[in-house]
Design an enzyme around this catalytic site. Sequence first.
Site, short mmCIF file in Angstrom:
data_model
loop_
_atom_site.label_atom_id
_atom_site.label_comp_id
_atom_site.label_asym_id
_atom_site.label_seq_id
_atom_site.Cartn_x
_atom_site.Cartn_y
_atom_site.Cartn_z
N CYS A 175 52.39 -19.15 10.83
CA CYS A 175 54.04 -18.98 10.73
C CYS A 175 54.33 -18.73 12.64
CB CYS A 175 55.58 -18.91 9.59
SG CYS A 175 55.09 -16.92 9.39
N ASP A 370 62.98 -23.10 10.69
CA ASP A 370 62.12 -22.36 10.01
C ASP A 370 60.65 -24.10 9.99
OD1 ASP A 370 60.96 -21.10 8.12
OD2 ASP A 370 62.31 -21.84 6.71
N HIS A 372 58.50 -22.78 7.53
CA HIS A 372 57.62 -22.52 6.64
C HIS A 372 57.81 -23.70 5.68
CE1 HIS A 372 58.68 -18.59 7.91
NE2 HIS A 372 57.35 -18.61 7.01
#
Length: 473
Positions: A175, A370, A372
Amino acid sequence: TKLMKSICDRFLPLKCSSSGADEKRDKTPASLVSDAASRDNESKLTLLSNVFAPSSSVSQPCREASTSEHKPVCATHNGWTVILKTASMASGAIRRFQERVLGPSRTGVPCSTSEIWLLGVCYKISESESSEEADAGRVLAAFRQDFSSLILMTYRRGFAPIGDTTYTSDVNWGCMLRSGQMLFAQALVFQRLGRSWRKKESEPPEGEYLEILELFGDSESSAFSIHNLILAGESYGLAAGSWVGPYAVCRSWESLARKKRGETDVKHHSSSMAVHIVSGSEDGERGGAPILCIDDVTKTCLEYSEGKTEWPPILLLVPLVLGLDKVNPRYIPSLIATFTLPQSLGILGGKPGASTYIVGVQEDKGFYLDPHDVQQVVTVNKETQDVDTSSYHCNTLRYVPLESLDPSLALGFYCRDKDDFEDFCIRATKLAGDSNGAPLFTVTQSHRTDCGIAETSTDISGEEHEEDDWQLL
């Protein structure tokens, strides 16, 4: 029967419900590791299994879930057995995981009247009662279009193994690398397409846009792939399967940019830019306000341009440690103010072990992209005009309180030429002067060679500054 119905209500919607129903039901904390509720359902199930995998699995290659692992949605005996086993593990653990590591998911625009800053652009929503709602709607629509045009990099699966490893996915550990890719990609968008560029859904993608995405493909042939970033950052601790912090990633990007500077390929040359790390010490991890030395930046640019007088575009990265367990509140106003600078590229930051790319602010909330979400590898090049690039963009607005960020983060700034850099120095000097003794970083002209202590400069903006405007560390 009641138990099974309860389990169905909790788990089957993950597979079957519509995005609208998900939004209405989202009253409890939801994981930040998935993007919009309408994202690929298979990715959700894969992520769920990754969350509860043994700790040793984090350092192992990602394995695709078999088709049998998706059968719990069917009302078969084996399916209910899997659901019951999943329920026993997930009923409390996933909630604790979300609240402890990621916090509750927050979507949308938190305030309908406060101005929004997105990478140096202000979207001002009028507070006047006489203003038409349509005006506010147009402002929000423009903000959403700007946000959805930003480049999103997420976990990918199915790429060629990284180096000599067997890793074909960066799930659970990549990440921070993906966040760094987003920031660097956005700098290239500013350089090659301009800050006003917006992605147009109704038109074929521009060649320059496709070339930028191609640079971040998941293979060694792509200049800024996760493969090449890990190779360039080996001396800073980067390795497949290992999570690293913002400082190591910043140094790795500096190393990769220096390596690509010698490339003779036109594609690499046209997308090159200098990278300079603003640091207050040799290792950059001793705390204190980093020092932006103008002479050092000048030297970096001249070396990068091989002695030419014309400056190349430059990316400034500022690794920071702003507290112990969380960001010290005294730094929050300055963090917010960085997004008002036209050179702003946002923040690499998030929660421990869960990095995000923060691109905008409204009051004390930060909008972020994000990384993820788990997506399949996509091959992008300018020759393939009909390629689907939707996985490189996000339409879901997510925000996080800035005070909840991990104190280890990094700021990014892009200066297109020397004049833009000088303008940045003036603005950054004022930002430090308005920090009430807690500057994020300071600006100086040169260093004292005898003791290594930075000298302040009085001619950055052509005017004299009061001594109190500076803080020497």
